[in-house]
Design a protein around this motif. Structure first.
Motif: not given
Length: 106
Positions: A51-58
């Motif tokens: 979820i952090g990767a999604l937040i970081g990427g998006i």
């Protein structure tokens, strides 16, 4: 299975899923130890990291146009962005958690 994201193909196979889990595990483990002072367990560290990767990427890279890149190392770059996103996620959860969970020394 191939999915198109912003015109670029995204292949969902076992290798990519395992790579996402590895990046999520490292980012979630580091973020939970930095933000909370303790780990969340294997499963929840992976979930927080992904979820952090999604937040970081998006959110961070896509909307705020803030990126960190390590030349020649896309996995390390992904781990750094996932760590930043997971850290922000855990800070927001900790901010809005009522009473919350207190860890005892014994």
């Amino acid at each position: 299975m191939v999915i198109s994201v912003n015109g670029s193909p995204l292949v969902l196979d076992l290798d990519n899923i395992l790579l996402w889990a590895l990046v999520g595990l490292v980012a979630g483990f580091l973020a939970s130890h930095v933000a909370l002072g303790h780990g969340l367990g294997l499963f929840w560290d992976v979930i927080v990291g992904v979820i952090g990767a999604l937040i970081g990427g998006i959110v961070i890279a896509g909307m705020l146009h803030f990126t960190i890149a390590v030349a020649g190392h896309p996995i390390i770059t992904a781990m750094i962005m996932a760590f930043i996103g997971a850290f922000l996620l855990l800070l927001i959860v900790r901010l809005f958690a009522r009473g919350g969970y207190r860890r005892r020394a014994f």
